[in-house]
Design an enzyme around this catalytic site. Structure first.
Site, PDB file in Angstrom:
ATOM      1  N   ILE A  74       4.105   2.120  -4.447  1.00 60.32           N
ATOM      2  CA  ILE A  74       3.639   0.865  -5.048  1.00 60.32           C
ATOM      3  C   ILE A  74       2.226   0.976  -5.586  1.00 60.32           C
ATOM      4  CG2 ILE A  74       3.194  -1.585  -4.505  1.00 60.32           C
ATOM      5  CD1 ILE A  74       5.539  -1.405  -2.604  1.00 60.32           C
ATOM      6  N   GLY A  95       0.793  -1.225   0.000  1.00 64.83           N
ATOM      7  CA  GLY A  95       0.000   0.000   0.000  1.00 64.83           C
ATOM      8  C   GLY A  95       0.822   1.270   0.000  1.00 64.83           C
ATOM      9  N   GLN A  96       2.164   1.151  -0.043  1.00 69.83           N
ATOM     10  CA  GLN A  96       2.980   2.367  -0.009  1.00 69.83           C
ATOM     11  C   GLN A  96       2.739   3.205  -1.258  1.00 69.83           C
ATOM     12  OE1 GLN A  96       6.830   0.672   0.410  1.00 69.83           O
ATOM     13  NE2 GLN A  96       6.695   0.594   2.637  1.00 69.83           N
ATOM     14  N   THR A  97       2.908   4.518  -1.089  1.00 69.22           N
ATOM     15  CA  THR A  97       2.657   5.437  -2.189  1.00 69.22           C
ATOM     16  C   THR A  97       3.381   5.001  -3.451  1.00 69.22           C
ATOM     17  OG1 THR A  97       3.023   6.989  -0.403  1.00 69.22           O
ATOM     18  CG2 THR A  97       2.316   7.911  -2.503  1.00 69.22           C
TER      19      THR A  97
END
Lengths: 183, 939
Positions: free
Chosen positions: A75, A71-73
């Protein structure tokens, strides 16, 4: 012979087909924990997912192919590469993270506009209910503007992946919807 | 898929590559299917890999799409498929930017995967990790390094090695685990009651112990800057019996080589063990030891006794007879390197080498011949050449070129043997089949012989005339015509060549006709023979009606020039036809580029060529000869040990360029000098000094590992001298402000130099290099003095965040003593070529003799190197190589004053005895002062 019949049976119920389910959401929402809660029924220690985890699990005679995308920006832009053939999306929200509800809402609506996800059912987990100060499911629903969603089966369930609450309820709903609509 | 395409794909031996787009489409369709069909996916991946390994590239968007579809295969838990997926990820990582998406999946396999996929997963980690993610993989990787499974441990060690440049901090913590990897003899786990394990036990060694090799490699990378640690590692491994893997042993030999390069005295300590490994059961170990000792002894001839060396040669000799081609080839490479410097040492192998000429592997036969050509001496050259004549027609052009190059060096080394060599070359040129590149090499070799061995001129030119009667290559014809025009007029029968050249005008195409016209014109202009001139004029008149523009133009201008030359205003003609000097091409190129780029006034000011360095013909020859001699030498230093060690070595040679021998990297040096000169002349204060007459090589004034690394360059102008100090700040976290150098004359009273000003460096940040200049007025033409130098600066701590000094920091003034810099007579001399040294030596008027005694323990070669550097002269007649079997040597040096151009020649006789080396220097020159200064200041 028994084998033969059972596989005939499976084919009737569509069990031979794998269902693709995506778990999405902002970083730290609890996606990976939910995935392994579903697969092995335990809480595992997780690291931020760089990329994705994929597990196959059987649930009520169905084979589920569950993809948990990071969920990282950095990715999030790659989510779209995995949209094709998706039966359902599980969107996980950290109910305590009030500051980023807006971002989560934006990501959710952006994702649902994608052509490939038009037929996918949506299950939202208002996760981390075990934590103090967590918003309730209806509050999260409001923050995410879920009522605006048209032409889609959706549901929101309050959950706690750590305690294992709400997960099965949510998944049961999801499977019923998929069986009704897509099989 | 139709049967036809199916067949096409399956026929791997046919060499046809599968169609790129078909593979792409199949991959995209199949990989995205659900459920995954592992068998079919594996086949498709192998097809994809075949394409990629054949150099087929996909555009980035397609590669990315492929990567994502392949990443979807992680959903299937088939080990065989997973392995293929890892291979594909590895290949695609170069083309697609998004491989990081596989990180989590790979890490999961590293942690929980089966033993089969773990090594692949670990190796794939290299391609997806960056500095931050490497940190999170540390624990996983560490436990993989100490795994009991040899493949897993090997893979983890390799990955750590490759991650070192990406995340040094993390990998540094693996040193202990890697150390364990050497001593721990890992074996494949045996699976009881399994058919497969029985096979492994019976037919294959249980383990190759490859992890030892990988562990040594990693430890070396981690500790390479710590000499003591490497020394400890090498002696431990050399003296124990832990090493089972042959590559690991080879690696230890390389470690020792690296240590020897840093400190030659360590050789004594390792000699016994190295020699004992010469009989190791693995050929690779024997070869590596032989390579290390032989290259070491070429650099440090005193430390390896001749008996030991001949033992090496005997080992190599016996290896020449082994059936393995690669072994023979490796041995030949080593022998070739030895042959480049001291061919007499391997003369014992000549018999084996001669049989290898008939080896079925052409690489080997060609190598054998080139070595034989190097070991050849005056007596057997003729027979060698006759052998080659029989051989050369059977091999391909590439090999022919190598052979011709070897013969070319031979001709420069044995000028007296030119007759048989020239005969051979001409024969090859005329009679052998071959492409342009090969023929061109032959012609180049011939041109070399003409310019360095004047006696051969007549014979060569006549044969070339024959050759051009029937030559299919324009380029070669034009070169030969140019050579005829240049050399022909000075031969005894110029009219002969005129006839041949004119034939070309009648028979050939316009390109050759134009070249022929110029050649003809040269005969008319340079030869004061009225009848010859008259006939050439009439020929040119005829050509002036040629149908081709260029030919006509050239004929017309040639006629005009000849006409002018009759009026005695010969300057234009001679400048054009016979230039007295040549431009320094790299500097001319730089200037022209600069001119084009700084176009201020749409090219109204013409290009100023006067500032470009020029050389006279002799100088050009000197440079060329030097370059050729170097080529022979640099061959000996290349390809030593592993990359890391090699890099360290090449760094050290650049640092010590001033001392490392007269000939390392001369080309780069020239370029660097041109660059320095341009930088210098761009500074306003130096503009009025005029042209730089000479610039010295950089002289190191500090140890290369000092806190401040300084080297000095002396620039000599007509009335001034400028010292350039290149200062490198190696201190981390400290900036140097106002860096300058104070130079104090050793004898201030008698000094002929007056200090004018110093240009300091404002600020040197960590790892920066800057130049500081000190300028002097010169009161005498030839000033020879020494200077004591001190570095002055203010230190300031640097803020690591901004890489600038902290604000308001006042800093400390400090001083640092650096070595003295001497202006010697050699700085006023530049190397020059002369064909006949002995005659020139006798003719020069002034003479000076000096005798030196060198007490230090130096080899003759080291003394020669030093003499060549100090005198700045060009060694002639191949006298710059000391004989290995004799204690005496004569060195011939020739040079020219950079101020007046007066010649100076040095004949140096040296004898080595137990007390040291005695030198008798006999100098002769046109300028008595220069000659005596040069002779007396030589040591």
């Amino acid at each position: 012979m028994g084998n033969y019949f059972s596989s005939m049976f499976d084919r009737l119920w569509g069990a031979n087909k794998e269902l693709r389910i995506l778990i999405l959401g902002l970083d730290g929402a609890g996606k990976t924990t939910i995935l392994y809660r579903l697969q092995i029924g335990e809480v595992v220690t997780t690291k931020p997912t760089i990329g994705f985890n994929v597990e196959t699990l059987s649930y009520k005679n169905l084979k589920l192919n569950v993809w948990d995308l990071g969920g990282q920006t950095s990715i999030r832009p790659y989510w779209r590469c995995y949209y094709a053939d998706t039966a359902a999306v599980i969107f996980v929200v950290d109910s305590t993270d009030k500051d980023r509800m807006n971002t989560a809402s934006q990501e959710l609506h952006l994702m649902l506009q994608e052509e490939e996800l038009q037929d996918a059912a949506l299950l939202v987990f208002a996760n981390k209910q075990d934590q103090p100060g967590a918003l309730s499911a209806s509050e999260v629903s409001k923050e995410l503007n879920l009522v605006e969603l048209k032409d889609r089966s959706w549901s929101i369930v309050a959950s706690s992946a750590i305690k294992g609450e709400g997960i099965t309820e949510g998944l049961d709903w999801l499977i019923d919807v998929i069986k009704d609509e897509q099989l | 898929m139709s049967t036809k395409t199916y067949k096409k794909f399956e026929n791997a031996g046919s060499g046809d590559l599968p169609d790129k787009m078909t593979v792409y489409q199949d991959c995209m369709n199949t990989f995205n299917e659900s459920p995954v069909n592992p068998k079919r996916c594996r086949v498709l991946i192998s097809r994809l890999l075949r394409l990629l390994s054949n150099g087929v590239a996909f555009p980035e968007n397609e590669a990315t799409a492929l990567f994502f579809s392949i990443s979807k295969l992680f959903q299937h838990q088939n080990d065989a498929l997973r392995q293929a997926v890892y291979l594909a990820i590895k290949e695609l990582s170069g083309m697609s930017e998004d491989v990081l998406m596989a990180t989590s999946s790979i890490m999961k396999d590293v942690q929980n995967g089966s033993d089969l996929v773990k090594p692949n997963a670990i190796r794939a980690l290299t391609y997806v990790l960056d500095e931050s993610t490497a940190f999170s993989a540390e624990r996983l990787l560490k436990s993989a390094v100490v795994s009991k499974h040899p493949s897993i441990s090997s893979a983890a060690l390799c990955t750590s090695y490759n991650l070192l440049p990406i995340s040094e901090v993390t990998i540094k913590r693996f040193a202990n685990e890697a150390q364990e990897g050497i001593s721990d003899l890992k074996q494949f786990p045996s699976i009881p009651y399994d058919e497969h394990s029985l096979l492994v036990g019976e037919f294959y060694p249980n383990s190759t112990y490859m992890a030892q090799y990988h562990a040594i490699g990693l430890i070396y990378q981690l500790k390479k800057n710590d000499k003591m640690a490497i020394l400890k590692l090498a002696s431990q491994l050399a003296n124990s019996n832990t090493l089972k893997n042959q590559l690991a042993k080879v690696q230890v030999v390389k470690l020792i080589d690296d240590l020897l390069a840093r400190d030659p005295q360590l050789y004594r300590q390792f000699e016994e063990i190295l020699l004992s490994w010469l009989t190791n059961k693995h050929e690779a170990v024997q070869i590596e030891v032989a390579k290390v000792i032989s290259t070491f002894s070429l650099r440090n001839p005193r430390l390896v006794s001749p008996e030991r060396f001949s033992y090496i040669v005997t080992t190599l000799q016996s290896l020449l007879a082994v059936p393995r081609v690669s072994t023979r080839f490796a041995v030949l490479r080593i022998l070739n390197k030895i042959a480049m410097v001291s061919p007499e040492k391997i003369a014992v192998c000549n018999a084996e080498l001669e049989t290898l000429i008939n080896d079925s592997n052409r690489n080997i036969s060609t190598y054998a011949i080139t070595i034989l050509l190097k070991t050849g001496n005056a007596s057997n050259i003729a027979s060698l050449i006759s052998r080659i004549t029989r051989f050369i027609h059977d091999v391909s052009d590439d090999f022919k070129i190598i052979i011709i190059d070897a013969i070319r060096t031979l001709s420069l080394n044995f000028p007296q043997e030119w007759k048989s060599i020239v005969k051979f070359l001409i024969d090859v040129l005329k009679n052998s089949e071959g492409g342009l590149k090969f023929k061109n090499t032959v012609v180049e070799a011939i041109i070399d012989i003409v310019s360095f061995i004047p006696e051969s001129k007549d014979m060569i030119l006549e044969s070339l005339c024959d050759f051009i009667e029937d030559c299919e290559f324009n380029e070669i014809l034009v070169r030969i015509l140019h050579l005829l025009g240049k050399e022909g007029p000075y031969t005894s029968r110029p009219s002969l060549y005129v006839r041949h050249i004119y034939n070309r005008v009648v028979l050939e195409n316009s390109i050759i006709r134009s070249a022929a016209v110029v050649a003809l014109a040269k005969f008319a202009l340079t030869k004061n023979d009225p009848t010859l001139k008259e006939s050439i004029v009439s020929l040119l008149n005829r050509i002036a009606n040629d149908q081709d523009d260029e030919v006509r133009d050239r004929a017309t201008i040639a006629l005009r020039l000849i006409e002018f030359s009759e009026d005695d205003s010969t300057t234009v003609a001679t400048e054009l036809i016979e230039p007295k000097y040549f431009y320094d091409l790299p500097s001319l190129e730089a200037k022209l580029n600069n001119y084009l780029n700084t176009n201020d006034d749409s090219f109204k000011t013409p290009f100023d060529a006067s500032s470009v360095r020029r050389f006279t013909e002799d100088e050009v020859k000197a440079i060329e000869l030097k370059r050729k001699q170097e080529q022979a030498l640099t061959g000996t230093t290349e390809g030593t040990s592993e990359p890391g060690a090699k890099k360290a070595k090449s760094e050290s040679t650049t640092d010590n360029k001033g001392f490392a021998g007269p000939s390392v990297g001369e080309d780069e040096q020239e370029l660097l000098n041109t660059k320095y000169a341009e930088k210098l002349l761009a500074i306003d204060q130096f503009k009025e000094y005029g042209k730089i007459i000479n610039s010295s090589k950089p002289v190191s004034l500090t140890e290369s590992e000092a806190e401040f690394v300084v080297n000095g360059i002396k620039h000599i102008f007509k009335d001034n001298i400028v010292f350039q100090f290149n200062i490198t700040n190696t201190l981390p976290n400290v900036a140097l402000d106002n860096v300058s150098v104070t130079c104090t004359q050793e004898d201030p009273e008698a000094s002929q130099l007056e200090e004018l000003f110093t240009i300091s460096i404002d600020r040197l940040l960590p790892t920066d290099t800057g130049s500081c200049y000190v300028s002097f007025q010169k009161n005498d033409e030839l000033v020879i003095e020494g200077f004591l130098n001190n570095l002055l600066f203010t230190t300031k701590d640097v803020d690591p965040n901004t890489n600038e000094p902290y604000e308001g920091e006042e800093g400390f003034q400090d001083e640092y003593e650096i070595d003295s810099l001497y202006i010697s007579a050699g700085d006023y001399v530049t190397g020059s070529f002369i064909g006949n040294f002995d005659a020139a030596f006798d003719e020069l008027p002034a003479e000076e003799i000096a005798v030196f005694n060198i007490q230090e323990n130096l080899s003759l070669q080291e003394v020669i190197d030093k003499l060549v550097i100090n005198s700045n002269c060009l060694p002639l007649n191949n006298t710059q190589f000391a004989p290995n079997d004799s204690n005496s040597h004569t060195l011939k040096l020739f040079g020219k004053s950079v101020l007046s151009g007066s010649k100076v020649a040095l004949l140096i006789k040296m004898i080595r005895s137990s007390k040291g080396i005695a030198l008798k220097v006999q100098g002769k020159g046109e300028d008595a002062t220069l000659c005596s200064d040069l002779v007396n200041g030589l040591m």
